[in-house]
Scaffold this active site. Structure first.
Site, PDB file in Angstrom:
ATOM      1  N   LYS A  10       0.781  -1.445   0.138  1.00 17.03           N
ATOM      2  CA  LYS A  10       0.249  -0.006  -0.048  1.00 17.03           C
ATOM      3  C   LYS A  10       0.927   1.197  -0.104  1.00 17.03           C
ATOM      4  O   LYS A  10       1.303   1.772   0.931  1.00 17.03           O
ATOM      5  CB  LYS A  10      -0.693   0.043   1.071  1.00 17.03           C
ATOM      6  CG  LYS A  10      -1.840   1.189   1.153  1.00 17.03           C
ATOM      7  CD  LYS A  10      -3.137   1.121   0.180  1.00 17.03           C
ATOM      8  CE  LYS A  10      -3.932   2.155   0.704  1.00 17.03           C
ATOM      9  NZ  LYS A  10      -5.100   1.998  -0.295  1.00 17.03           N
ATOM     10  N   GLU A  20      -1.824  -2.036  -3.921  1.00 17.01           N
ATOM     11  CA  GLU A  20      -3.046  -1.393  -4.083  1.00 17.01           C
ATOM     12  C   GLU A  20      -2.998   0.062  -4.146  1.00 17.01           C
ATOM     13  O   GLU A  20      -2.278   0.682  -3.226  1.00 17.01           O
ATOM     14  CB  GLU A  20      -3.866  -1.810  -2.500  1.00 17.01           C
ATOM     15  CG  GLU A  20      -5.144  -1.127  -2.424  1.00 17.01           C
ATOM     16  CD  GLU A  20      -5.884  -1.371  -1.236  1.00 17.01           C
ATOM     17  OE1 GLU A  20      -6.715  -0.535  -0.856  1.00 17.01           O
ATOM     18  OE2 GLU A  20      -5.367  -2.232  -0.347  1.00 17.01           O
TER      19      GLU A  20
END
Length: 235
Positions: A52, A130
């Protein structure tokens, strides 16, 4: 795709496979889909880690700033990387990354993201990256998702939140990804609205309209391990 084979968004592969997971909007289940992807990959015996790069909305802990979505990716990864590599920028404010970085007084830049990605790629067969919000939501001032996708050699996976309006959002996002010179490798439907009755009809329209295969449809409220079984990945 074979290790070392050049991808359409990259001059050089630095990892066997890298996917950048984006969404038709915020709140469409990118983290849920990314965690399911990690479980599917691990079930195949692959070393799979999440990333992330930029997380807006983090809590202060004894270990530093931590983001809930990043922690979910960490828990689903094997091997477990250092949190600072999985989430190089954990920003406190739960808002657009550009606003969160300004409030925190930090500069989200590509070099530290690539350095962290390089360390993750050394651990894994697949890195599931992500994004933040939708494709055209910048990761930081002057930093687009397309910049990151091209730099890591990653193909793009699109999470479509199955609800009213998803057809337009999905088609617009697919066009934007292609216009940025990146390849949409597939899309995942996520039943974010359990009361959305024409979901099967919309899935048919999405399959007709999008220039990439449907990799699976995730049920609302499903356990990520169960959801993983619904995915057919482009490997």
């Amino acid at each position: 795709m074979a290790s070392g084979e050049p991808g359409p968004c990259a001059r050089e592969r630095v990892v066997s496979v890298a996917w950048l997971v984006t969404g038709t909007d915020t709140g469409v289940g990118k983290t849920f889909a990314s965690v399911a992807l990690l479980h599917q990959l691990r079930g195949r015996g692959l070393r799979a880690v999440g990333m992330k790069p930029v997380a807006a909305g983090s809590a202060h802990t004894a270990q530093g700033w931590r983001n809930e979505d990043a922690l979910a990716l960490l828990a689903a990864s094997n091997p477990r990387p250092a949190y600072a590599d999985l989430n190089p920028f954990a920003l406190p404010a739960a808002t657009a990354p550009q606003l969160a970085e300004r409030e925190a007084g930090v500069e989200v830049a590509l070099p530290p993201l690539l350095a962290a990605f390089s360390r993750l790629s050394a651990l894994a067969d697949v890195v599931v990256v992500e994004g933040a919000g939708g494709w055209l939501a910048p990761l930081g001032d002057g930093l687009e998702h397309a910049d990151l996708a091209r730099a890591i050699g990653g193909e793009v996976l699109l999470v479509v939140g199955l609800r009213l309006g998803c057809l337009s959002h999905a088609r617009l996002t697919a066009r934007a990804i292609q216009a940025d010179g990146c390849r949409l490798a597939g899309w995942i439907g996520n039943r974010v609205d359990p009361g959305f009755e024409p979901v099967d009809d919309y899935l048919d329209l999405l399959r007709e309209a999008l220039p990439a295969p449907c990799l699976g449809v995730l049920d609302h409220g499903a356990d990520p391990r169960a959801a993983a079984r619904a995915l057919a990945l482009p490997l």
